[in-house]
Scaffold this active site. Structure first.
Site, PDB file in Angstrom:
ATOM      1  N   ASP A   1      -1.761  -0.385   6.189  1.00 52.87           N
ATOM      2  CA  ASP A   1      -1.868   0.068   7.582  1.00 52.87           C
ATOM      3  C   ASP A   1      -3.259   0.141   7.594  1.00 52.87           C
ATOM      4  OD1 ASP A   1      -2.606   3.556   6.709  1.00 52.87           O
ATOM      5  OD2 ASP A   1      -2.049   2.018   5.126  1.00 52.87           O
TER       6      ASP A   1
ATOM      7  N   ASP B   1       0.878  -1.239   0.073  1.00 52.26           N
ATOM      8  CA  ASP B   1       0.024  -0.046  -0.117  1.00 52.26           C
ATOM      9  C   ASP B   1       0.881   1.125  -0.127  1.00 52.26           C
ATOM     10  OD1 ASP B   1      -2.140   1.540   0.245  1.00 52.26           O
ATOM     11  OD2 ASP B   1      -1.472   1.833   2.424  1.00 52.26           O
TER      12      ASP B   1
ATOM     13  N   ASP C   1       0.017   5.324   1.177  1.00 50.69           N
ATOM     14  CA  ASP C   1      -0.271   6.221   2.157  1.00 50.69           C
ATOM     15  C   ASP C   1      -0.270   5.620   3.498  1.00 50.69           C
ATOM     16  OD1 ASP C   1      -0.165   8.501   3.247  1.00 50.69           O
ATOM     17  OD2 ASP C   1      -1.778   9.521   2.601  1.00 50.69           O
TER      18      ASP C   1
END
Length: 239
Positions: A176, A23, A25
């Protein structure tokens, strides 16, 4: 985990993967401050409360947000232009997640198969990589590539395809957000969750296989075009 504070104390573990899917950001970079400023600007332009946007924006595609809050702007031409401005205007407000550069440098130099799979558009992703001077993978899966965003697994399934990896290959997703973790698991991948944007409890509930504070806990032991062996240190002891 009980009432005690989270314990990131598991002994080192090693695991081998045919490829890595990152991923963007919250995993490679932290652009929170930039995103907050940007959505305030965009929200004011559209007549939409920026705080309403920010409550649900992390890990979601802008097109999915605008379909709900400003349908007339929910088109790729507008969104790619809008997101492309973010690194240009607020580049100084983004930082790399600790350990990200070291890990990306090591896998890139060793030709380990990897890709970025993100809810951002191409101009946003390439803009951040350029501003922060981070390695750029050969393959990207971006918001405009898929019909449905995370937690739908199609983005990570496409990432595996771009790396020419099948269901029989062990692939690691690094994420995240709970939506991204769920997408990775639904795509049949192992998932390493980083506690950068959400609480430990949220990351645990999403079902990550390993949970660490950031990418400083991940080290490449050896790697090449056939895959990579990683060492994971100080992972969360989930009890």
């Amino acid at each position: 985990m009980g009432s005690n504070s989270p314990s990131f104390s598991l002994p080192p573990q090693r695991a081998t993967f045919a490829g890595l899917l990152f991923d963007m950001d919250g995993t490679i970079i932290d652009s929170t401050d930039a995103v907050v400023k940007h959505w305030h600007t965009i929200g004011n332009e559209l007549g939409v409360d920026p705080n309403v946007i920010l409550e649900t924006s992390h890990g979601r595609r802008s097109i999915d947000i605008l379909k709900l809050l400003s349908p007339e702007k929910a088109n790729w031409e507008y969104i790619k232009h809008m997101e492309g401005l973010l690194p240009l205007h607020y580049g100084a407000d983004a930082v790399e997640i600790p350990g990200a550069r070291t890990l990306l440098d090591s896998i890139t130099k060793s030709n380990v198969p990897w890709a970025i799979v993100t809810s951002g558009t191409t101009p946003l992703v390439t803009g951040w990589l350029k501003v922060l001077q981070l390695p750029t993978p050969e393959h990207l899966v971006v918001a405009e590539d898929v019909e449905n965003g995370k937690p739908d697994p199609s983005c990570y399934l496409m990432g595996k395809e771009k790396l020419s990896l099948s269901a029989s290959h062990e692939v690691l997703v690094l994420e995240d957000s709970p939506a991204g973790i769920k997408a990775g698991k639904a795509a049949g991948c192992k998932v390493l969750g980083v506690v950068t944007s959400h609480t430990v409890e949220q990351v645990v509930a999403a079902g990550a296989d390993w949970i660490v504070k950031d990418l400083q806990s991940i080290r490449m032991v050896k790697g090449g075009v056939g895959g990579v062996e990683l060492e994971i240190v100080d992972a969360l002891d989930v009890k």
